[in-house]
Scaffold this motif. Structure first.
Motif, PDB file in Angstrom:
ATOM      1  N   LEU A  32      16.447  40.528  51.658  1.00 25.44           N
ATOM      2  CA  LEU A  32      16.899  39.979  50.385  1.00 25.44           C
ATOM      3  C   LEU A  32      18.361  39.572  50.469  1.00 25.44           C
ATOM      4  O   LEU A  32      19.219  40.373  50.846  1.00 25.44           O
ATOM      5  N   PRO A  33      18.686  38.316  50.111  1.00 26.55           N
ATOM      6  CA  PRO A  33      20.098  37.915  50.059  1.00 26.55           C
ATOM      7  C   PRO A  33      20.778  38.501  48.831  1.00 26.55           C
ATOM      8  O   PRO A  33      20.120  38.934  47.878  1.00 26.55           O
ATOM      9  N   CYS A  34      22.100  38.508  48.864  1.00 23.24           N
ATOM     10  CA  CYS A  34      22.859  39.043  47.740  1.00 23.24           C
ATOM     11  C   CYS A  34      22.659  38.142  46.523  1.00 23.24           C
ATOM     12  O   CYS A  34      22.796  36.921  46.627  1.00 23.24           O
ATOM     13  N   GLY A  57      16.905  28.467  36.964  1.00 23.73           N
ATOM     14  CA  GLY A  57      17.415  29.719  37.510  1.00 23.73           C
ATOM     15  C   GLY A  57      16.334  30.701  37.905  1.00 23.73           C
ATOM     16  O   GLY A  57      16.556  31.921  37.876  1.00 23.73           O
ATOM     17  N   LYS A  58      15.173  30.202  38.303  1.00 22.16           N
ATOM     18  CA  LYS A  58      14.067  31.090  38.680  1.00 22.16           C
ATOM     19  C   LYS A  58      14.416  31.942  39.891  1.00 22.16           C
ATOM     20  O   LYS A  58      14.146  33.153  39.906  1.00 22.16           O
ATOM     21  N   SER A  59      15.005  31.318  40.906  1.00 22.32           N
ATOM     22  CA  SER A  59      15.341  32.058  42.126  1.00 22.32           C
ATOM     23  C   SER A  59      16.382  33.134  41.841  1.00 22.32           C
ATOM     24  O   SER A  59      16.284  34.259  42.342  1.00 22.32           O
ATOM     25  N   ALA A  60      17.402  32.785  41.051  1.00 21.93           N
ATOM     26  CA  ALA A  60      18.447  33.766  40.731  1.00 21.93           C
ATOM     27  C   ALA A  60      17.865  34.955  39.976  1.00 21.93           C
ATOM     28  O   ALA A  60      18.212  36.107  40.249  1.00 21.93           O
ATOM     29  N   ALA A 100      16.026  40.629  39.902  1.00 19.48           N
ATOM     30  CA  ALA A 100      14.984  41.619  39.621  1.00 19.48           C
ATOM     31  C   ALA A 100      14.605  42.387  40.877  1.00 19.48           C
ATOM     32  O   ALA A 100      14.389  43.610  40.834  1.00 19.48           O
ATOM     33  N   ALA A 101      14.519  41.685  42.021  1.00 19.31           N
ATOM     34  CA  ALA A 101      14.188  42.363  43.271  1.00 19.31           C
ATOM     35  C   ALA A 101      15.256  43.378  43.645  1.00 19.31           C
ATOM     36  O   ALA A 101      14.950  44.482  44.101  1.00 19.31           O
ATOM     37  N   ALA A 102      16.530  43.015  43.453  1.00 22.75           N
ATOM     38  CA  ALA A 102      17.617  43.951  43.756  1.00 22.75           C
ATOM     39  C   ALA A 102      17.572  45.162  42.840  1.00 22.75           C
ATOM     40  O   ALA A 102      17.845  46.292  43.271  1.00 22.75           O
ATOM     41  N   ALA A 103      17.198  44.939  41.574  1.00 24.86           N
ATOM     42  CA  ALA A 103      17.136  46.055  40.629  1.00 24.86           C
ATOM     43  C   ALA A 103      15.998  47.014  40.959  1.00 24.86           C
ATOM     44  O   ALA A 103      16.054  48.197  40.620  1.00 24.86           O
ATOM     45  N   ALA A 104      14.935  46.506  41.624  1.00 24.20           N
ATOM     46  CA  ALA A 104      13.777  47.346  41.955  1.00 24.20           C
ATOM     47  C   ALA A 104      13.769  47.772  43.420  1.00 24.20           C
ATOM     48  O   ALA A 104      12.742  48.204  43.939  1.00 24.20           O
ATOM     49  N   PHE A 106      10.730  50.118  46.954  1.00 23.03           N
ATOM     50  CA  PHE A 106      10.073  49.545  48.136  1.00 23.03           C
ATOM     51  C   PHE A 106      10.783  50.016  49.406  1.00 23.03           C
ATOM     52  O   PHE A 106      11.471  49.236  50.078  1.00 23.03           O
ATOM     53  N   PRO A 107      10.612  51.289  49.745  1.00 21.86           N
ATOM     54  CA  PRO A 107      11.312  51.839  50.911  1.00 21.86           C
ATOM     55  C   PRO A 107      10.812  51.307  52.247  1.00 21.86           C
ATOM     56  O   PRO A 107      11.498  51.452  53.259  1.00 21.86           O
ATOM     57  N   ASP A 108       9.618  50.676  52.264  1.00 19.10           N
ATOM     58  CA  ASP A 108       9.075  50.182  53.526  1.00 19.10           C
ATOM     59  C   ASP A 108       9.511  48.758  53.856  1.00 19.10           C
ATOM     60  O   ASP A 108       9.096  48.213  54.878  1.00 19.10           O
ATOM     61  N   GLY A 109      10.353  48.152  53.008  1.00 17.37           N
ATOM     62  CA  GLY A 109      10.910  46.859  53.367  1.00 17.37           C
ATOM     63  C   GLY A 109      10.855  45.846  52.250  1.00 17.37           C
ATOM     64  O   GLY A 109      10.110  45.992  51.270  1.00 17.37           O
ATOM     65  N   GLN A 110      11.697  44.816  52.401  1.00 16.95           N
ATOM     66  CA  GLN A 110      11.735  43.698  51.457  1.00 16.95           C
ATOM     67  C   GLN A 110      11.846  42.407  52.275  1.00 16.95           C
ATOM     68  O   GLN A 110      12.721  42.288  53.125  1.00 16.95           O
ATOM     69  N   LEU A 111      10.954  41.467  51.999  1.00 17.03           N
ATOM     70  CA  LEU A 111      10.940  40.174  52.684  1.00 17.03           C
ATOM     71  C   LEU A 111      11.347  39.078  51.713  1.00 17.03           C
ATOM     72  O   LEU A 111      11.083  39.180  50.505  1.00 17.03           O
ATOM     73  N   HIS A 112      11.971  38.032  52.229  1.00 20.56           N
ATOM     74  CA  HIS A 112      12.348  36.883  51.405  1.00 20.56           C
ATOM     75  C   HIS A 112      12.069  35.610  52.180  1.00 20.56           C
ATOM     76  O   HIS A 112      12.562  35.433  53.290  1.00 20.56           O
ATOM     77  N   LEU A 113      11.258  34.721  51.600  1.00 20.90           N
ATOM     78  CA  LEU A 113      10.938  33.442  52.227  1.00 20.90           C
ATOM     79  C   LEU A 113      11.117  32.332  51.206  1.00 20.90           C
ATOM     80  O   LEU A 113      10.686  32.469  50.057  1.00 20.90           O
ATOM     81  N   ASP A 114      11.752  31.237  51.623  1.00 24.17           N
ATOM     82  CA  ASP A 114      11.822  30.026  50.807  1.00 24.17           C
ATOM     83  C   ASP A 114      10.694  29.109  51.253  1.00 24.17           C
ATOM     84  O   ASP A 114      10.677  28.643  52.395  1.00 24.17           O
ATOM     85  N   LEU A 115       9.747  28.854  50.351  1.00 25.83           N
ATOM     86  CA  LEU A 115       8.549  28.093  50.709  1.00 25.83           C
ATOM     87  C   LEU A 115       8.708  26.595  50.482  1.00 25.83           C
ATOM     88  O   LEU A 115       7.724  25.850  50.584  1.00 25.83           O
ATOM     89  N   GLY A 116       9.913  26.138  50.167  1.00 24.71           N
ATOM     90  CA  GLY A 116      10.189  24.709  50.172  1.00 24.71           C
ATOM     91  C   GLY A 116       9.674  23.921  49.001  1.00 24.71           C
ATOM     92  O   GLY A 116       9.737  22.687  49.018  1.00 24.71           O
TER      93      GLY A 116
END
Length: 610
Positions: A277-279, A317-320, A325-329, A333-343
């Motif tokens: 996850l980016p900042c 501002g959907k991505s923001a 929300a991902a950062a707040a949660a 998710f202790p097993d990992g967080q993935l982030h992909l931009d699907l274009g």
């Protein structure tokens, strides 16, 4: 008369073997950009950004038309189809098979890799040698824009893989460390010092040549490179090769390569814990109710996976919001967080479902010693196996359609899939959250956070005008407010005056390239959308759309439905639709560009035929 295009080095265009003079500067950059998207219409907004960056001059579109006209005079020939027609609000460059060296390189490289996988190293070496010969010793010129730079990066990565596969094929065929192979690998490692498979190939070639001291020195150089850049020691492949030399083994085998795979420096075999996850953006304002809803949906994930979807028009501002929300949660998710931009937010072709699933697979299980999946079903099945009974968050940003994100979650476990998109791409019973423009108070607060409270408070009327002209869209507000950072000569009053001018408003808000993605998915509704750009502001009806476009009323009504699905219009009562002013300006600019481009194409073709 045959044309050929060379971009894998100095840019050249030849007709029947004779080199043509391509105008230097931006005309050449336009040619290269269109060649990298050959036979696809590239929107004017994307071309403008590629050639002039995010702050193009007011004359950019006119200059672009002039550059296109120059290229038409260069490329067109009598009694032949125009090479550079204006289509779908952009330009399309027609390229015949075999004319572009980059396309030929990719074809030969793919065929070479496939031949080696099929157990035909001699054929593979021949094909790969022909592919590598297409590259000039001189690098291509620096790219003007980010998409062009990314395309050349991908081509260089393909060249790196082709070099390594070619060297491996030569060793398969019994090469005993000839100067050609050694020189190739040394030059390759000078450019790519972190590619462990290349170090292994060089060590193998040196050992075949009987240079045991060279093997030791190469291993030590690999250790220095990997430790200096990555802080890691060589993997087991290099270490075992080194030990085999120390044991004076006669001839180590060719280092194993995953069939069809691209070499990678990752070596972990067990599933890892990714943190991708980016900042989140610092200037996040408002959306507290939406943020709480998303966070709760993610945190409530227990034994059953959940999909949460956020959708809305470009720039809301959907991505923001999703990243916040991902950062707040995060702790859920202790097993990992993935982030992909699907274009899905840009007009380029989005990655297909197989590529998306394979990317998730690599993030969860990098360096796995198994062939890459060859079908969507196989890739998704592997992803589900890795996610089973784990708590992993997948943030899939800017999805183009549901096919990209479907089938990734397992039947059990605390995983969550957070998807953002223009139109709803929910899967199953996933809740969907529509994101609209900011309320007026929050939009003003975002302008204050971006431009500074003192600036906004000093010019309250101009600040309100800027908010309204940006239609309370976060992307437009942030982009327009960027003008104020250019120096004290910029004020909110001057910015508001600039935005009121319809010639500049779309470019100043940065919304054009994002709207292109929605436009390019309209299909048969695109002509109706272009005609609506000429309509006066106000409600749109099927009757008005039919009158402007000449389409039958039922077809016009269906086209308006497509516009609503693409978030380019919204219902405003029975049979009435609202099209925002920024979207209307975008449609008008596309229509004008397409009309003038067609005229320029006819003029250029007529001149060449005379």
């Amino acid at each position: 008369m045959g044309l050929s295009f060379e971009i894998l080095g100095p840019v050249r265009v030849r007709r029947d073997g004779q080199t043509l003079r391509v105008p230097a500067g931006r005309p050449t950059a336009l040619l290269v950009t269109l060649l990298l998207q050959a036979d696809l219409a590239v929107p004017v907004e994307r071309l403008r950004e590629e050639l002039w960056g995010r702050r193009p001059p007011a004359s950019a579109v006119a200059n672009l038309r002039s550059h296109a006209s120059q290229l038409r005079h260069l490329l067109d020939s009598p009694d032949a189809l125009p090479r550079l027609p204006a289509e779908h609000g952009g330009y399309l460059l027609r390229v015949e098979p075999g004319e572009l060296d980059a396309t030929e390189f990719e074809r030969l490289a793919s065929d070479g890799h496939a031949a080696r996988i099929s157990g035909e190293p001699e054929l593979a070496a021949t094909l790969l040698s022909r592919a590598l010969a297409l590259w000039s010793p001189t690098d291509p010129p620096p790219a003007y824009g980010p998409a062009t730079a990314a395309a050349f990066d991908r081509l260089r990565e393909r060249r790196a893989g082709a070099r390594e596969t070619y060297a491996a094929c030569r060793l398969d065929l019994g090469d005993r460390g000839t100067p050609e192979v050694l020189t190739l690998l040394r030059q390759h490692l000078a450019e790519h010092p972190l590619r462990e498979p290349a170090w292994a190939l060089l060590m193998t070639a040196l050992h075949r040549a009987g240079d045991h001291a060279g093997v030791v020195q190469t291993y030590q150089a690999a250790c220095r490179a990997l430790d200096g850049e990555l802080g890691v020691a060589p993997g087991p492949e290099l270490t075992e090769l080194y030990r085999s030399v120390r044991r004076h083994e006669r001839r180590p085998a060719v280092p194993p390569r995953r069939p069809g795979g691209t070499p990678t420096r990752h070596r972990t075999v067990a599933p890892r814990v990714p943190h991708e996850l980016p900042c989140p953006a610092a200037s996040f304002v408002g959306r507290q109710a939406e943020l709480a809803r998303l966070r709760q949906a993610l945190v409530d994930t227990r034994r059953q996976p959940v999909t949460v979807a956020v959708y809305g028009m470009a720039g809301t501002g959907k991505s923001a919001l999703a990243l916040r929300a991902a950062a707040a949660a995060l702790d859920a998710f202790p097993d990992g967080q993935l982030h992909l931009d699907l274009g899905g937010s840009v007009a380029d072709a989005p990655p297909p479902p197989l590529q998306v699933a394979t990317r998730v697979l690599r993030a969860l299980h990098p360096g796995a010693d198994e062939p890459e999946p060859t079908s969507v079903a196989e890739a998704r099945a592997r992803v589900r196996s890795l996610l089973f009974d784990r708590r992993v968050l997948l943030v899939l940003d800017n999805a183009a359609d549901a096919a990209q994100v479907d089938g990734l979650l397992p039947v059990r476990g605390g995983c969550a899939l957070l998807v953002t998109s223009r139109n709803p791409v929910t899967t199953g019973d996933a809740p969907g959250l529509r994101l609209d423009p900011l309320p007026a108070a929050d939009a003003l607060a975002m302008l204050r956070a971006t431009a500074g409270a003192r600036t906004v408070d000093a010019e309250p009327e101009a600040a309100s005008a800027v908010v309204n002209l940006c239609e309370r869209l976060p992307l437009a507000l942030r982009t327009a407010a960027g003008r104020l950072t250019e120096g004290p000569h910029w004020s909110l009053t001057r910015l508001a005056r600039l935005l009121r001018d319809e010639r500049y408003r779309l470019a100043e808000t940065g919304l054009g390239p994002r709207l292109s993605a929605s436009y390019h998915r309209l299909g048969s509704a695109a002509p109706v959308f272009l005609r609506l750009g000429r309509a006066h502001p106000g409600p749109v009806t099927a009757e008005l759309a039919a009158m402007l476009s000449g389409a039958p009323p039922e077809d016009a009504a269906r086209a308006l439905d497509r516009l609503v699905a693409a978030q380019l219009a919204e219902p405003a009562g029975p049979g009435r639709f609202h099209i925002g002013e920024l979207v209307r300006l975008y449609a008008a600019e596309l229509a004008a560009t397409e009309a003038s481009g067609d005229l320029a194409g006819q003029t250029g073709a007529g001149a060449s035929s005379r």
